[in-house]
Design a protein around this motif. Structure first.
Motif, PDB file in Angstrom:
ATOM      1  N   MET A 130      -1.831   2.943   7.273  1.00  0.00           N
ATOM      2  CA  MET A 130      -2.393   3.172   5.793  1.00  0.00           C
ATOM      3  C   MET A 130      -3.879   3.149   5.990  1.00  0.00           C
ATOM      4  O   MET A 130      -4.515   4.000   5.127  1.00  0.00           O
ATOM      5  CB  MET A 130      -1.751   2.067   5.114  1.00  0.00           C
ATOM      6  CG  MET A 130      -0.192   2.251   4.777  1.00  0.00           C
ATOM      7  SD  MET A 130       0.189   4.128   3.771  1.00  0.00           S
ATOM      8  CE  MET A 130       0.507   5.039   4.814  1.00  0.00           C
ATOM      9  N   SER A 131      -4.446   2.295   6.635  1.00  0.00           N
ATOM     10  CA  SER A 131      -5.764   2.166   6.680  1.00  0.00           C
ATOM     11  C   SER A 131      -6.544   3.478   7.331  1.00  0.00           C
ATOM     12  O   SER A 131      -7.493   4.031   6.952  1.00  0.00           O
ATOM     13  CB  SER A 131      -6.218   0.818   7.454  1.00  0.00           C
ATOM     14  OG  SER A 131      -5.617  -0.362   6.923  1.00  0.00           O
ATOM     15  N   GLU A 174      -7.969   1.443  -4.525  1.00  0.00           N
ATOM     16  CA  GLU A 174      -7.793   0.218  -3.627  1.00  0.00           C
ATOM     17  C   GLU A 174      -7.747  -1.023  -4.382  1.00  0.00           C
ATOM     18  O   GLU A 174      -6.746  -1.930  -3.535  1.00  0.00           O
ATOM     19  CB  GLU A 174      -9.194   0.126  -2.928  1.00  0.00           C
ATOM     20  CG  GLU A 174      -9.679   1.112  -1.925  1.00  0.00           C
ATOM     21  CD  GLU A 174     -10.164   2.438  -2.712  1.00  0.00           C
ATOM     22  OE1 GLU A 174     -10.060   3.664  -2.103  1.00  0.00           O
ATOM     23  OE2 GLU A 174     -10.185   2.377  -3.887  1.00  0.00           O
ATOM     24  N   TRP A 201      -6.099   6.598   4.965  1.00  0.00           N
ATOM     25  CA  TRP A 201      -6.013   5.947   3.598  1.00  0.00           C
ATOM     26  C   TRP A 201      -6.588   7.225   2.862  1.00  0.00           C
ATOM     27  O   TRP A 201      -6.262   7.805   1.883  1.00  0.00           O
ATOM     28  CB  TRP A 201      -6.855   5.021   3.050  1.00  0.00           C
ATOM     29  CG  TRP A 201      -6.873   4.428   2.010  1.00  0.00           C
ATOM     30  CD1 TRP A 201      -7.864   4.671   0.977  1.00  0.00           C
ATOM     31  CD2 TRP A 201      -5.949   3.959   1.019  1.00  0.00           C
ATOM     32  NE1 TRP A 201      -7.827   4.348  -0.206  1.00  0.00           N
ATOM     33  CE2 TRP A 201      -6.545   3.698  -0.092  1.00  0.00           C
ATOM     34  CE3 TRP A 201      -4.732   3.392   1.207  1.00  0.00           C
ATOM     35  CZ2 TRP A 201      -5.688   3.176  -1.326  1.00  0.00           C
ATOM     36  CZ3 TRP A 201      -3.924   2.522   0.031  1.00  0.00           C
ATOM     37  CH2 TRP A 201      -4.638   2.753  -1.228  1.00  0.00           C
ATOM     38  N   ALA A 257      -3.821  -1.175  -4.231  1.00  0.00           N
ATOM     39  CA  ALA A 257      -3.027  -1.585  -3.386  1.00  0.00           C
ATOM     40  C   ALA A 257      -3.321  -3.194  -3.252  1.00  0.00           C
ATOM     41  O   ALA A 257      -2.264  -3.674  -2.901  1.00  0.00           O
ATOM     42  CB  ALA A 257      -4.034  -0.743  -2.113  1.00  0.00           C
ATOM     43  N   PRO A 268       0.955  -1.210  -0.142  1.00  0.00           N
ATOM     44  CA  PRO A 268       0.122   0.004   0.112  1.00  0.00           C
ATOM     45  C   PRO A 268       0.768   1.383   0.070  1.00  0.00           C
ATOM     46  O   PRO A 268       0.392   2.475  -0.558  1.00  0.00           O
ATOM     47  CB  PRO A 268      -0.745  -0.145   1.394  1.00  0.00           C
ATOM     48  CG  PRO A 268      -0.193  -1.070   2.084  1.00  0.00           C
ATOM     49  CD  PRO A 268       0.454  -1.809   1.262  1.00  0.00           C
ATOM     50  N   THR A 303      -0.143  -5.761  -3.334  1.00  0.00           N
ATOM     51  CA  THR A 303       0.188  -6.590  -2.392  1.00  0.00           C
ATOM     52  C   THR A 303       0.081  -8.383  -3.035  1.00  0.00           C
ATOM     53  O   THR A 303       1.147  -8.960  -2.766  1.00  0.00           O
ATOM     54  CB  THR A 303      -1.091  -6.976  -1.501  1.00  0.00           C
ATOM     55  OG1 THR A 303      -1.059  -5.465  -0.890  1.00  0.00           O
ATOM     56  CG2 THR A 303      -0.932  -7.730  -0.184  1.00  0.00           C
ATOM     57  N   CYS A 360       2.105   1.949  -3.632  1.00  0.00           N
ATOM     58  CA  CYS A 360       1.250   2.793  -4.354  1.00  0.00           C
ATOM     59  C   CYS A 360       1.308   4.251  -4.104  1.00  0.00           C
ATOM     60  O   CYS A 360       1.242   4.981  -5.186  1.00  0.00           O
ATOM     61  CB  CYS A 360      -0.335   2.319  -4.207  1.00  0.00           C
ATOM     62  SG  CYS A 360      -0.616   0.736  -4.223  1.00  0.00           S
TER      63      CYS A 360
END
Length: 264
Positions: A141-142, A211, A145, A214, A22, A218, A25
């Motif tokens: 990050m969450s 999203e 975001w 990301a 993430p 991953t 990105c």
């Protein structure tokens, strides 16, 4: 189960891929690939400081990475372009760190392990650090975001919405420093930027939303880790560079697939 060094290596690599994807990105969206490399180069200076002061290595790597990022932010816009500042700071930090380590006659240090990684030598305590760092980066990050995305796409609009772009930049810098600290054992200083950028760049032509990019990054990062480990085992090649080679192959395949999708 964790007595098997290959399983420990795979778990370590997967943890780093989870943390780097993430963040990678945002590195790609902001065109900050060289910024990630400069932060990674500062890790060697952090190692040298830790050894000279008899302090734990991980906190000093984090400190050096944050100092590097702060110095770049402070110097940018004061008569120097961003790429110039990054070039000077990145190579200076790496050179000073290598010279400082070389001058420590009473310290034996495997520089190749720090430069190119030594994932096969990962211990249980290393696994704990890597996965703790990955969890911290994913949580950060969450949490940030939406704000990070707004600050990346349009800083002026973000300010109008009550988002402080400088604060979001600091959050990203902190996450980047954590990734550098936990990834140095896996791919080394010279290859950390590749693991940040290549999976994200590979996912970009295949998806339509941030999203999804990301998630795609991953999956590509995890595939690179597992494929690189398998290739290193079969071909008896260095593990860190093998992981990056697999990532580069996946990038080429994704670019070709993206071109085909655009034509169809």
């Amino acid at each position: 189960m964790l007595d098997d060094f290959l399983i420990r290596a795979a778990l370590a690599g997967l943890g780093v891929a989870l943390a780097a994807a993430p963040l990678g990105c945002f590195v790609v969206w902001r065109r900050m690939a060289y910024f990630g490399e400069a932060t990674a180069h500062a890790a060697i200076l952090g190692v040298a400081l830790a050894l000279s002061l008899s302090l734990p290595v991980l906190p000093m790597i984090l400190t050096a990475a944050l100092i590097m990022a702060s110095a770049v932010s402070a110097l940018t816009g004061r008569g120097y372009a961003m790429d110039t500042v990054l070039g000077v700071m990145a190579h200076s930090a790496l050179a000073i760190g290598l010279v400082a380590v070389a001058l420590m006659a009473d310290v034996r240090l495997d520089l190749m392990a720090f430069l190119f990684g030594d994932i096969l030598a990962v211990t249980r305590s290393d696994l704990l650090v890597i996965w703790a760092g990955a969890a911290l980066v994913l949580t950060l990050m969450s949490w940030r975001w939406s704000a990070l995305l707004a600050a990346t796409l349009n800083p002026d609009l973000a300010r109008a919405s009550g988002v402080n772009p400088r604060r979001e930049e600091f959050a990203m810098t902190l996450a980047l420093a954590i990734v550098v600290a936990v990834a140095i054992k896996v791919v080394g200083v010279l290859l950390i930027a590749a693991l940040l950028v290549i999976p994200a760049a590979a996912a970009r032509p295949l998806v339509r939303t941030p999203e999804a990019m990301a998630v795609g990054a991953t999956l590509i990062g995890m595939g690179s880790v597992l494929g690189g480990l398998w290739g290193a085992l079969m071909l008896d090649t260095p593990t860190g560079p093998s992981i990056v080679c697999v990532a580069a192959f996946l990038f080429s395949a994704a670019t070709a697939a993206g071109a085909l999708l655009r034509k169809s």
